[in-house]
Design an enzyme around this catalytic site. Structure first.
Site, PDB file in Angstrom:
ATOM      1  N   GLY A 134     -14.121   4.748 -63.194  1.00  0.00           N
ATOM      2  CA  GLY A 134     -13.680   4.603 -61.794  1.00  0.00           C
ATOM      3  C   GLY A 134     -14.856   4.690 -60.843  1.00  0.00           C
ATOM      4  O   GLY A 134     -14.749   5.197 -59.716  1.00  0.00           O
TER       5      GLY A 134
ATOM      6  N   LEU B 103     -16.541   2.640 -58.983  1.00  0.00           N
ATOM      7  CA  LEU B 103     -16.724   1.857 -57.759  1.00  0.00           C
ATOM      8  C   LEU B 103     -15.929   2.409 -56.572  1.00  0.00           C
ATOM      9  O   LEU B 103     -15.818   1.761 -55.548  1.00  0.00           O
ATOM     10  CB  LEU B 103     -16.331   0.398 -57.989  1.00  0.00           C
ATOM     11  CG  LEU B 103     -17.207  -0.369 -58.987  1.00  0.00           C
ATOM     12  CD1 LEU B 103     -16.759  -1.820 -59.063  1.00  0.00           C
ATOM     13  CD2 LEU B 103     -18.682  -0.284 -58.631  1.00  0.00           C
ATOM     14  N   GLY B 104     -15.387   3.612 -56.720  1.00  0.00           N
ATOM     15  CA  GLY B 104     -14.645   4.212 -55.621  1.00  0.00           C
ATOM     16  C   GLY B 104     -15.574   4.901 -54.638  1.00  0.00           C
ATOM     17  O   GLY B 104     -16.782   4.641 -54.595  1.00  0.00           O
TER      18      GLY B 104
ATOM     19  N   LEU C 202     -16.776   7.858 -54.565  1.00  0.00           N
ATOM     20  CA  LEU C 202     -17.768   8.826 -55.047  1.00  0.00           C
ATOM     21  C   LEU C 202     -18.699   8.327 -56.142  1.00  0.00           C
ATOM     22  O   LEU C 202     -19.810   8.840 -56.313  1.00  0.00           O
ATOM     23  CB  LEU C 202     -17.038  10.076 -55.573  1.00  0.00           C
ATOM     24  CG  LEU C 202     -16.058  10.750 -54.613  1.00  0.00           C
ATOM     25  CD1 LEU C 202     -15.510  12.023 -55.229  1.00  0.00           C
ATOM     26  CD2 LEU C 202     -16.740  11.064 -53.292  1.00  0.00           C
TER      27      LEU C 202
ATOM     28  N   TYR D 280       0.071  12.651 -57.441  1.00  0.00           N
ATOM     29  CA  TYR D 280      -1.375  12.900 -57.536  1.00  0.00           C
ATOM     30  C   TYR D 280      -1.625  14.367 -57.899  1.00  0.00           C
ATOM     31  O   TYR D 280      -2.366  14.684 -58.839  1.00  0.00           O
ATOM     32  CB  TYR D 280      -2.008  12.549 -56.186  1.00  0.00           C
ATOM     33  CG  TYR D 280      -3.493  12.802 -56.075  1.00  0.00           C
ATOM     34  CD1 TYR D 280      -4.409  12.184 -56.919  1.00  0.00           C
ATOM     35  CD2 TYR D 280      -3.997  13.650 -55.077  1.00  0.00           C
ATOM     36  CE1 TYR D 280      -5.778  12.401 -56.777  1.00  0.00           C
ATOM     37  CE2 TYR D 280      -5.349  13.863 -54.922  1.00  0.00           C
ATOM     38  CZ  TYR D 280      -6.246  13.243 -55.787  1.00  0.00           C
ATOM     39  OH  TYR D 280      -7.601  13.452 -55.636  1.00  0.00           O
TER      40      TYR D 280
ATOM     41  N   ILE E  77     -13.454  14.541 -49.181  1.00  0.00           N
ATOM     42  CA  ILE E  77     -14.889  14.208 -49.176  1.00  0.00           C
ATOM     43  C   ILE E  77     -15.194  13.182 -48.084  1.00  0.00           C
ATOM     44  O   ILE E  77     -14.499  12.174 -47.953  1.00  0.00           O
ATOM     45  CB  ILE E  77     -15.338  13.686 -50.558  1.00  0.00           C
ATOM     46  CG1 ILE E  77     -14.963  14.694 -51.666  1.00  0.00           C
ATOM     47  CG2 ILE E  77     -16.842  13.396 -50.554  1.00  0.00           C
ATOM     48  CD1 ILE E  77     -15.550  16.083 -51.514  1.00  0.00           C
TER      49      ILE E  77
HETATM   50  N1  NAD Z   1     -12.609  11.297 -52.385  1.00  0.00           N
HETATM   51  C1  NAD Z   1     -12.058  12.512 -52.231  1.00  0.00           C
HETATM   52  O1  NAD Z   1     -11.902  13.003 -51.099  1.00  0.00           O
HETATM   53  C2  NAD Z   1     -11.649  13.297 -53.433  1.00  0.00           C
HETATM   54  C3  NAD Z   1     -11.219  14.625 -53.255  1.00  0.00           C
HETATM   55  C4  NAD Z   1     -10.789  15.343 -54.363  1.00  0.00           C
HETATM   56  C5  NAD Z   1     -10.837  14.780 -55.625  1.00  0.00           C
HETATM   57  N2  NAD Z   1     -11.269  13.504 -55.766  1.00  0.00           N
HETATM   58  C6  NAD Z   1     -11.280  12.924 -57.108  1.00  0.00           C
HETATM   59  O2  NAD Z   1     -12.531  12.337 -57.388  1.00  0.00           O
HETATM   60  C7  NAD Z   1     -12.340  11.154 -58.175  1.00  0.00           C
HETATM   61  C8  NAD Z   1     -13.032   9.990 -57.510  1.00  0.00           C
HETATM   62  O3  NAD Z   1     -12.459   9.829 -56.236  1.00  0.00           O
HETATM   63  P1  NAD Z   1     -12.760   8.564 -55.309  1.00  0.00           P
HETATM   64  O4  NAD Z   1     -12.544   9.038 -53.922  1.00  0.00           O
HETATM   65  O5  NAD Z   1     -14.030   7.927 -55.695  1.00  0.00           O
HETATM   66  O6  NAD Z   1     -11.514   7.638 -55.708  1.00  0.00           O
HETATM   67  P2  NAD Z   1     -11.295   6.090 -55.316  1.00  0.00           P
HETATM   68  O7  NAD Z   1      -9.840   5.889 -55.148  1.00  0.00           O
HETATM   69  O8  NAD Z   1     -12.185   5.718 -54.209  1.00  0.00           O
HETATM   70  O9  NAD Z   1     -11.791   5.344 -56.637  1.00  0.00           O
HETATM   71  C9  NAD Z   1     -11.070   5.394 -57.844  1.00  0.00           C
HETATM   72  C10 NAD Z   1     -11.536   4.245 -58.718  1.00  0.00           C
HETATM   73  O10 NAD Z   1     -10.736   4.236 -59.901  1.00  0.00           O
HETATM   74  C11 NAD Z   1     -10.621   2.891 -60.298  1.00  0.00           C
HETATM   75  N3  NAD Z   1      -9.480   2.689 -61.207  1.00  0.00           N
HETATM   76  C12 NAD Z   1      -8.161   2.563 -60.906  1.00  0.00           C
HETATM   77  N4  NAD Z   1      -7.464   2.289 -62.022  1.00  0.00           N
HETATM   78  C13 NAD Z   1      -8.347   2.256 -63.050  1.00  0.00           C
HETATM   79  C14 NAD Z   1      -8.229   2.025 -64.445  1.00  0.00           C
HETATM   80  N5  NAD Z   1      -7.051   1.728 -65.015  1.00  0.00           N
HETATM   81  N6  NAD Z   1      -9.357   2.077 -65.199  1.00  0.00           N
HETATM   82  C15 NAD Z   1     -10.554   2.330 -64.641  1.00  0.00           C
HETATM   83  N7  NAD Z   1     -10.725   2.560 -63.332  1.00  0.00           N
HETATM   84  C16 NAD Z   1      -9.625   2.525 -62.542  1.00  0.00           C
HETATM   85  C17 NAD Z   1     -10.458   2.114 -58.988  1.00  0.00           C
HETATM   86  O11 NAD Z   1     -10.776   0.745 -59.170  1.00  0.00           O
HETATM   87  C18 NAD Z   1     -11.399   2.860 -58.071  1.00  0.00           C
HETATM   88  O12 NAD Z   1     -12.660   2.223 -57.998  1.00  0.00           O
HETATM   89  C19 NAD Z   1     -10.833  10.976 -58.331  1.00  0.00           C
HETATM   90  O13 NAD Z   1     -10.429  11.474 -59.578  1.00  0.00           O
HETATM   91  C20 NAD Z   1     -10.252  11.828 -57.234  1.00  0.00           C
HETATM   92  O14 NAD Z   1      -9.004  12.346 -57.571  1.00  0.00           O
HETATM   93  C21 NAD Z   1     -11.676  12.744 -54.697  1.00  0.00           C
HETATM   94  C1  THR Z   2      -8.194  15.471 -51.110  1.00  0.00           C
HETATM   95  C2  THR Z   2      -8.387  14.329 -52.041  1.00  0.00           C
HETATM   96  O1  THR Z   2      -7.935  14.579 -53.299  1.00  0.00           O
HETATM   97  C3  THR Z   2      -8.192  12.935 -51.538  1.00  0.00           C
HETATM   98  N1  THR Z   2      -9.185  12.656 -50.531  1.00  0.00           N
HETATM   99  C4  THR Z   2      -6.823  12.686 -50.954  1.00  0.00           C
HETATM  100  O2  THR Z   2      -6.664  12.893 -49.780  1.00  0.00           O
HETATM  101  O3  THR Z   2      -5.941  12.290 -51.660  1.00  0.00           O
END
Ligand code: NAD
Ligand code: THR
Length: 375
Positions: A64, A66-67, A69, A197, A227
Site C-alpha cells: 500500500g 502509494l498512499g 505515508l 476500520y 497524520i
Molecule cells: N494517514 C493516517 O492519518 C493514518 C493514521 C493512522 C493509521 N494509518 C495507517 O497507516 C497505513 C497507511 O495509511 P495511508 O494514510 O498511507 O493510507 P492510504 O489510504 O493513503 O493508502 C493506502 C494504500 O493501500 C492501497 N491498497 C488498497 N487496496 C489494496 C490491495 N488490495 N493491495 C495492495 N494495496 C492496496 C491503496 O491503493 C493505497 O495506496 C494504513 O494502514 C492506515 O490504517 C494512517
Molecule cells: C486516524 C487515521 O487512522 C486516519 N487518518 C483516519 O482518519 O481514518
C-alpha cells in the site's frame, strides 16, 4: 511432520478432484501446506527459513506504498538502508517520480501467491504493511474494507510467519471507541470501535500479538494519530480536514471544515510518524515490553488549528459544514493519547509541536504553489 504431510496430500487431492476448484479449497490447501496453524509445538515453533542478521541491511517491502505515508517512508528507509533495499508496492500505477526513485512492484495483498513470490524472489526480511481502507472510505464500502483490512492482513501474517520476517502493521486512534477512556487513552483499555476500520485494526493488533506469542513472529505495531503531510494526500479518513485546511488556505483563502470546531483529536506531523516507525522497527527486542504502542505528538481542535494558521494567513476564512458520518466517528475517538510506554521503553519523542507543524506545512505548500504558478 508426517501427519502434516499426509494432511497436505489429502488437501491437494481434494483440490485436484474435478467437483470443486473453488476459492475456499485454494485457501484451505494454502493453510494446510504452509500456515502457522499446522504447528503444534508451541511458541518456540520456527518458520524461519530466512533469518535476518542484525549486521545486514534489511530488505524491506512496503505494501500500500502509494498512499499518504508509503512514499515518505520509502524515502526515509532508502536513505538508511540503500535505494535497492526498499521496495514499494501497490495496486495503483505509480507516478513517474515515484517509479524512477527506486524499486516499485505491483502487489495486491489479496493475492497470497503473488505476495509470497515477491517475498521469496527479493529475499525480503522486513515487511511494512500499509495497505488499508481508512475510516471514512471504509464506512462507504464495508465489504471491500473487510476484505483488504482483514483478509489481506491474514495473508500478510502467514507470509511473515512463514518467512521469518519482521512485520510492522500500523494501528490507529480509530482502534478505540466510545466506551474507551478518551482523555487520555492508555495503551490497554476497553476497545470497542464502531467502524469497520477500527474493528479491523483491533483484529490486526490481536492477531499480530497472537502470532508473536504463538509462533514467535516479530510483530511490531504503532497506533498512529491523524497524520499531517504536505506532499501526499490522505486516503479518505476522518482526520483529513487537518491536511486540507493548508491547501485551501494557500490556494483560495477559504476553508470549509467537515468537523465541528471543538472536535479534539490526536495528530502528528508525518516526519515524526515515519521516524517513529523506523525507530520501533530498529528497537532491540529487549526494549519492547509490548508489541502495540500508542504514539502521540499533538492534540487540537479545528478551531485551534485554524487560529494557528490565521497567525500566518490572517485573511483565511473558515466555515463549518458538518459531515455526520465523520463527526460521529471523531466523537468516538480519543481526544488525547497516552504514549508513556513508547517514551519509556524505546525512547519515543516527537519533534513537531503545533506552531512548527503549521509553519512547515505552509512553507511547503506555499513554495509548491509558487512554483506551479511560475510554470
Ligand atoms: N494517514 C493516517 O492519518 C493514518 C493514521 C493512522 C493509521 N494509518 C495507517 O497507516 C497505513 C497507511 O495509511 P495511508 O494514510 O498511507 O493510507 P492510504 O489510504 O493513503 O493508502 C493506502 C494504500 O493501500 C492501497 N491498497 C488498497 N487496496 C489494496 C490491495 N488490495 N493491495 C495492495 N494495496 C492496496 C491503496 O491503493 C493505497 O495506496 C494504513 O494502514 C492506515 O490504517 C494512517
Ligand atoms: C486516524 C487515521 O487512522 C486516519 N487518518 C483516519 O482518519 O481514518
Amino acid at each position: 511432520m508426517p501427519v502434516i504431510r499426509a494432511l497436505s496430500n489429502v488437501a491437494k487431492q481434494a483440490l485436484l478432484a474435478p467437483a470443486c476448484g473453488c476459492q475456499p479449497l485454494t485457501v484451505a490447501i494454502r493453510n494446510i501446506s504452509f500456515s502457522p496453524r499446522q504447528v503444534t509445538s508451541g511458541s518456540d515453533a520456527s518458520f524461519h527459513s530466512v533469518s535476518f542478521s542484525e549486521t545486514d541491511h534489511p530488505k524491506v517491502l512496503i505494501t500500500g506504498g502509494l498512499g499518504q505515508l508509503g512514499v515518505g517512508l520509502a524515502k526515509l528507509l532508502r536513505k538508511r538502508f540503500g535505494k535497492n533495499n526498499v521496495i514499494l508496492s501497490d495496486i495503483r500505477k505509480p507516478p513517474s517520480n515515484v517509479f524512477h526513485s527506486g524499486p516499485f512492484i505491483y502487489s495486491d495483498i489479496l493475492d497470497y501467491k503473488n505476495l509470497r513470490e515477491i517475498v521469496v524472489n527479493n529475499r525480503i526480511t522486513w515487511l511494512v504493511h500499509y495497505s488499508a481502507l481508512l475510516s471514512a472510505v471504509g464506512e462507504a464500502n464495508v465489504a471491500l474494507a473487510r476484505a483488504v483490512n482483514i483478509t489481506g492482513l491474514h495473508n500478510i501474517l502467514d507470509i511473515a510467519a512463514e518467512h521469518g520476517l519482521r512485520l510492522f502493521v500500523p494501528s490507529t486512534i480509530g482502534a478505540f471507541g466510545p466506551t474507551s477512556p478518551r482523555n487520555p487513552t492508555p495503551d490497554l483499555c476497553v476497545q470497542r470501535p464502531r467502524t469497520i476500520y477500527g474493528v479491523s485494526k483491533v483484529h490486526a493488533e490481536l492477531m499480530g500479538e497472537y502470532y508473536h506469542h504463538r509462533y514467535g513472529l516479530d510483530f511490531r505495531c504503532l497506533r498512529y494519530p491523524g497524520i499531517i503531510s504536505a506532499d501526499s494526500q490522505p486516503g479518505g479518513g476522518t482526520t483529513d480536514y487537518a491536511v486540507q485546511i493548508f491547501h485551501d488556505a494557500v490556494k483560495t483563502g477559504k476553508f470549509e471544515c467537515n468537523l465541528k470546531p471543538d472536535t479534539r483529536l490526536p495528530m502528528m506531523y508525518i516526519d515524526d510518524c515515519l521516524r517513529a516507525t523506523l525507530e520501533v522497527m530498529e528497537a532491540p527486542v529487549e526494549s519492547l515490553s509490548m508489541r502495540t504502542y500508542n504514539i502521540n505528538a499533538l492534540s487540537f481542535t479545528p478551531e485551534e488549528l485554524a487560529n494557528e494558521v490565521q497567525k500566518q494567513l490572517p485573511d483565511l476564512q473558515v466555515t463549518y459544514e458538518i459531515d455526520s458520518v465523520r463527526q460521529a466517528i471523531a466523537d468516538s475517538w480519543p481526544m488525547n493519547f497516552d504514549d508513556s510506554n513508547a517514551r519509556n521503553d524505546w525512547g519515543w519523542k516527537h519533534d513537531y509541536d503545533l506552531p512548527e507543524l503549521v509553519q512547515t506545512m505552509l512553507n511547503f505548500i506555499g513554495s509548491d504553489s509558487r512554483i506551479a504558478q511560475a510554470n
